[in-house]
Design a protein around this motif. Structure first.
Motif, PDB file in Angstrom:
ATOM      1  N   VAL A  34      41.061  37.285  40.787  1.00 47.17           N
ATOM      2  CA  VAL A  34      39.792  38.014  41.092  1.00 47.17           C
ATOM      3  C   VAL A  34      40.291  39.430  41.849  1.00 47.17           C
ATOM      4  O   VAL A  34      40.726  39.068  43.091  1.00 47.17           O
ATOM      5  CB  VAL A  34      38.707  37.342  41.615  1.00 47.17           C
ATOM      6  CG1 VAL A  34      37.524  38.425  41.810  1.00 47.17           C
ATOM      7  CG2 VAL A  34      38.461  36.139  40.918  1.00 47.17           C
ATOM      8  N   GLY A  98      38.163  50.759  47.702  1.00 49.20           N
ATOM      9  CA  GLY A  98      38.142  51.058  46.303  1.00 49.20           C
ATOM     10  C   GLY A  98      37.436  50.087  45.683  1.00 49.20           C
ATOM     11  O   GLY A  98      37.141  48.905  45.714  1.00 49.20           O
ATOM     12  N   ALA A 264      41.512  37.756  45.210  1.00 48.41           N
ATOM     13  CA  ALA A 264      41.816  38.875  45.926  1.00 48.41           C
ATOM     14  C   ALA A 264      41.070  40.094  45.758  1.00 48.41           C
ATOM     15  O   ALA A 264      41.168  41.103  45.366  1.00 48.41           O
ATOM     16  CB  ALA A 264      43.477  39.121  45.160  1.00 48.41           C
ATOM     17  N   ALA A 462      38.872  52.471  56.711  1.00 51.47           N
ATOM     18  CA  ALA A 462      39.246  52.419  55.369  1.00 51.47           C
ATOM     19  C   ALA A 462      40.292  50.946  55.326  1.00 51.47           C
ATOM     20  O   ALA A 462      40.919  50.942  54.536  1.00 51.47           O
ATOM     21  CB  ALA A 462      40.203  53.495  55.099  1.00 51.47           C
TER      22      ALA A 462
HETATM   23  C1  LIG Z   1      40.773  55.839  51.293  1.00 46.69           C
HETATM   24  C2  LIG Z   1      41.581  54.928  51.700  1.00 46.69           C
HETATM   25  C3  LIG Z   1      42.721  55.256  52.252  1.00 46.69           C
HETATM   26  C4  LIG Z   1      43.717  54.303  52.622  1.00 46.69           C
HETATM   27  N1  LIG Z   1      45.078  54.671  53.130  1.00 46.69           N
HETATM   28  C5  LIG Z   1      45.897  53.665  53.270  1.00 46.69           C
HETATM   29  C6  LIG Z   1      47.148  54.056  53.623  1.00 46.69           C
HETATM   30  O1  LIG Z   1      47.316  55.238  53.729  1.00 46.69           O
HETATM   31  N2  LIG Z   1      48.051  53.241  53.950  1.00 46.69           N
HETATM   32  C7  LIG Z   1      47.771  51.847  53.732  1.00 46.69           C
HETATM   33  O2  LIG Z   1      48.439  50.921  54.233  1.00 46.69           O
HETATM   34  N3  LIG Z   1      46.476  51.606  53.428  1.00 46.69           N
HETATM   35  C8  LIG Z   1      45.461  52.275  53.398  1.00 46.69           C
HETATM   36  N4  LIG Z   1      44.252  51.796  52.753  1.00 46.69           N
HETATM   37  C9  LIG Z   1      43.986  50.462  52.723  1.00 46.69           C
HETATM   38  C10 LIG Z   1      44.672  49.747  51.710  1.00 46.69           C
HETATM   39  O3  LIG Z   1      44.764  50.329  50.489  1.00 46.69           O
HETATM   40  C11 LIG Z   1      43.878  48.412  51.484  1.00 46.69           C
HETATM   41  O4  LIG Z   1      44.107  47.926  52.802  1.00 46.69           O
HETATM   42  C12 LIG Z   1      44.445  47.336  50.421  1.00 46.69           C
HETATM   43  O5  LIG Z   1      44.448  48.276  48.995  1.00 46.69           O
HETATM   44  C13 LIG Z   1      43.692  46.312  50.395  1.00 46.69           C
HETATM   45  O6  LIG Z   1      44.148  45.377  49.416  1.00 46.69           O
HETATM   46  P1  LIG Z   1      43.214  44.056  48.814  1.00 46.69           P
HETATM   47  O7  LIG Z   1      44.003  43.449  47.888  1.00 46.69           O
HETATM   48  O8  LIG Z   1      42.772  43.344  50.093  1.00 46.69           O
HETATM   49  O9  LIG Z   1      41.979  44.768  48.236  1.00 46.69           O
HETATM   50  P2  LIG Z   1      41.359  45.927  47.375  1.00 46.69           P
HETATM   51  O10 LIG Z   1      42.680  46.809  47.143  1.00 46.69           O
HETATM   52  O11 LIG Z   1      40.412  46.788  48.098  1.00 46.69           O
HETATM   53  O12 LIG Z   1      41.177  45.472  45.993  1.00 46.69           O
HETATM   54  C14 LIG Z   1      40.143  44.573  45.917  1.00 46.69           C
HETATM   55  C15 LIG Z   1      39.390  44.782  44.439  1.00 46.69           C
HETATM   56  O13 LIG Z   1      38.552  43.526  44.140  1.00 46.69           O
HETATM   57  C16 LIG Z   1      37.637  44.142  43.593  1.00 46.69           C
HETATM   58  N5  LIG Z   1      36.339  43.233  43.663  1.00 46.69           N
HETATM   59  C17 LIG Z   1      35.733  42.941  44.782  1.00 46.69           C
HETATM   60  N6  LIG Z   1      34.985  42.097  44.439  1.00 46.69           N
HETATM   61  C18 LIG Z   1      34.921  41.734  43.312  1.00 46.69           C
HETATM   62  C19 LIG Z   1      34.324  40.679  42.324  1.00 46.69           C
HETATM   63  N7  LIG Z   1      32.978  39.845  42.873  1.00 46.69           N
HETATM   64  N8  LIG Z   1      34.480  40.554  41.285  1.00 46.69           N
HETATM   65  C20 LIG Z   1      35.717  41.389  40.684  1.00 46.69           C
HETATM   66  N9  LIG Z   1      36.365  42.234  41.207  1.00 46.69           N
HETATM   67  C21 LIG Z   1      36.027  42.340  42.575  1.00 46.69           C
HETATM   68  C22 LIG Z   1      37.315  45.602  43.817  1.00 46.69           C
HETATM   69  O14 LIG Z   1      36.555  46.357  42.874  1.00 46.69           O
HETATM   70  C23 LIG Z   1      38.701  46.129  44.174  1.00 46.69           C
HETATM   71  O15 LIG Z   1      39.076  46.547  43.198  1.00 46.69           O
HETATM   72  C24 LIG Z   1      43.420  53.121  52.404  1.00 46.69           C
HETATM   73  C25 LIG Z   1      42.260  52.524  51.907  1.00 46.69           C
HETATM   74  C26 LIG Z   1      41.396  53.662  51.366  1.00 46.69           C
HETATM   75  C27 LIG Z   1      40.049  53.067  50.789  1.00 46.69           C
END
Ligand SMILES: Cc1cc2nc3c(=O)[nH]c(=O)nc-3n(C[C@H](O)[C@H](O)[C@H](O)COP(=O)(O)OP(=O)(O)OC[C@H]3O[C@@H](n4cnc5c(N)ncnc54)[C@H](O)[C@@H]3O)c2cc1C
Length: 535
Positions: A34, A98, A264, A462
């Motif tokens: 997920v 995102g 995830a 972020a």
């Molecule tokens: C504008 C911005 C700038 C950033 N800049 C940096 C940077 O320069 N360097 C850095 O290290 N980090 C940066 N970050 C942070 C970094 O990108 C995140 O910490 C990282 O991507 C988080 O990974 P994740 O897998 O936890 O979640 P995410 O990458 O946020 O992915 C989670 C996904 O799950 C999906 N989702 C949520 N709930 C559900 C559901 N119920 N069913 C189906 N899908 C679902 C969401 O739509 C999303 O696509 C930035 C973030 C943003 C928003």
């Protein structure tokens, strides 16, 4: 310009846009993942490479370079949670996250840092995570740095970053260069709107295409709603298809069955899914200790044009103020210079009416520095809590206590001093009642007396972390060091929600490295063969 995503779709990738489903369906795979962000992307790549049948579930849309037109008005509604206006329950913190294939990696700013050594040491002492250390994790970081092109950025910094460098140098504050995960970057500065030149090595362009090339299935506009479980195991994931607007359910349902489930969905989405599912949580830890690196911002008017929207963002940083006290002492902060775009700046900046217009008129001469406060280490910095609203969607409470405000004041002072040292004509903390200070002496006095309260001082983030924290025992954490849930045998958490504290560094590389390790361990277990990536 080639669009590798459209090319992949034309070549027959299995992508199902759930908003087009005419009826519900039940589908089976080895593993259901997920979320398609940093954690989900890396997991899909490694599990599919081990020969496992993978389904990836993403609630956002699939968009690619052809759609990325460097326009905030397209990017925020299409690619971000709540159109880039996600808020804590009291509306005091704006959260950028995102919501599209690639998750936050599709829109992030590419800064790449390994997990700091003092963070691993803290996790070992306080959460019993002795398996995680600089030594044990270094090959995992190296693997992911290689795969995602994390490299020193050789191009000269943009003017926005140069202000940080000039002020810091005058004051004797050490700065460093930030590595970036880009390949052939055009130095445009629009990373936050999706990379239009396919230079950013996000999940959208790396791990997800790799998994799709191996036959993985990607569902988009499909919201994971609830995990079904009995006898200590998950049997299925119930999902709601969304309408083409990407927000409202269409009424069609998809049930996914698998041997193993990986959550995830990011550090608000993952705890929310587990809460909705009612998974065992006898110590009531789920959703607690959610961290944000609360960010305070200082805005300066420079004598020359800065054009902070142009050129790679965040290429220089300073950790000087992280190193002034013990990690569990008064909160330290990391300094960086973000990209500035008109909507992002206008919606963050204080004031309204004529005063707001006057500040916006100076947009091209504005420099901005931000301070990421390192939350989660001081005993009075316990972060926030994810809970569910009446509609089952997540809410985040994040109390802003005295330790945060004390650090915010130090950070606003430090940033203003650096900006004046760099030649700023005027500086204002991004704060509802702060004036434009025209000298460091004036700013020093003014910021010392500024009332710091929720909704007065603008706080943004972020970096969402925690909520399904790792620990050695179920009394202290939701999952173990491999991300395995303590109570449900075939459930793992693989994203930023794993961290038991914040990091004091931008999180993407910490997620890539840790998830690569855990996905490789899971791949070995499920496939019965040693994972190719174990160093
Ligand atoms: C504008 C911005 C700038 C950033 N800049 C940096 C940077 O320069 N360097 C850095 O290290 N980090 C940066 N970050 C942070 C970094 O990108 C995140 O910490 C990282 O991507 C988080 O990974 P994740 O897998 O936890 O979640 P995410 O990458 O946020 O992915 C989670 C996904 O799950 C999906 N989702 C949520 N709930 C559900 C559901 N119920 N069913 C189906 N899908 C679902 C969401 O739509 C999303 O696509 C930035 C973030 C943003 C928003």
């Amino acid at each position: 310009m080639q669009d590798p995503i459209r090319a992949g779709l034309a070549a027959g990738w299995k992508h199902i846009d759930a908003s087009t489903l005419g009826k519900g369906q039940t589908v089976e795979a080895d593993v259901v993942i997920v979320g398609s962000g940093a954690g989900g992307g890396v997991t899909a790549d490694i599990l599919s490479d081990a020969g496992l049948r993978v389904i990836l579930v993403e609630e956002g849309p699939l968009r690619s370079s052809t759609d990325f037109r460097m326009r905030e008005s397209d990017a925020y509604p299409e690619l971000y949670q709540d159109s880039a206006a996600r808020k804590t329950t009291d509306k005091a913190i704006n959260i950028l996250q995102g919501r599209c294939v690639g998750g936050s990696t599709t829109v992030n700013w590419t800064s790449s840092f390994r997990t700091p050594p003092e963070v691993f040491a803290f996790w070992q002492r306080h959460f019993g995570l002795r398996q995680l250390s600089v030594e044990s994790m270094s090959s995992w970081f190296a693997v992911m740095e290689h795969k995602l092109w994390v490299r020193p950025w050789e191009t000269p910094p943009n003017q926005n970053n140069k202000v940080l460098a000039a002020g810091a140098e005058k004051l004797g504050i050490p700065i460093g260069a930030i590595k970036r995960n880009v390949k052939g970057c055009w130095n445009l500065g629009y990373c936050g709107m999706g990379c239009p030149t396919n230079a950013k090595q996000s999940m959208l362009l790396t791990t997800i295409p790799a998994a799709l090339n191996r036959g993985a299935t990607l569902y988009t506009r499909l919201r994971a709603e609830r995990l079904r479980f009995s006898g200590g195991r998950i049997s299925a994931l119930d999902c709601q298809a969304l309408r083409p607007d990407g927000i409202h359910p269409s009424g069609k349902r998809v049930q996914l069955r698998a041997r193993h489930f990986v959550v995830a969905a990011g550090a608000i989405g993952s705890p929310a899914l587990l809460l909705r599912s009612g998974v065992p949580d006898p110590h009531r830890l789920l959703g607690t200790r959610t961290f944000l690196h609360p960010v305070v911002i200082s805005s300066a008017l420079m004598p020359e044009r800065v054009d902070a929207y142009a050129g790679a963002p965040q290429t220089l940083y300073s950790d000087f103020f992280l190193q002034q006290a013990a990690i569990d002492g008064p909160l330290g902060f990391k300094l960086e210079t973000p990209p500035l775009h008109p909507v992002l700046y206008a919606t963050t900046l204080q004031g309204f009416g004529a005063a707001h217009v006057a500040l916006m008129r100076e947009f091209t001469r504005v420099n901005v520095i931000l301070a990421l406060l390192r939350d989660g280490f001081h005993p009075d910095s316990q972060g926030g809590q994810v809970r569910l609203g009446g509609d089952g969607l997540p809410l985040l409470d994040y109390p802003l206590g005295e330790v945060i405000w004390e650090a915010a004041r130090r950070a606003l002072l430090a940033m203003a001093e650096i900006q004046f040292a760099a030649g700023a004509r005027a500086v204002t903390p991004v704060h509802e009642t702060a004036p434009l200070y025209s000298s460091w002496a004036q700013a020093k006095k003014g910021i010392a007396e500024l009332p710091l309260k929720p909704l007065l001082c603008r706080i943004v983030s972020a970096h969402v972390m925690g909520g399904c924290g790792m620990a050695d025992t179920p009394q202290r954490g939701v999952v173990d060091h491999r991300g395995r849930h303590f109570w449900l045998g075939n459930l793992s958490v693989h994203d930023g929600s794993l961290f038991p504290t914040s990091l004091g560094a931008n999180p993407q590389l910490s997620i890539y490295g840790l998830v690569a390790r855990n996905a490789a361990l899971l791949a070995a277990e499920l496939s019965g063969r040693p994972p190719p990536l174990i160093p």
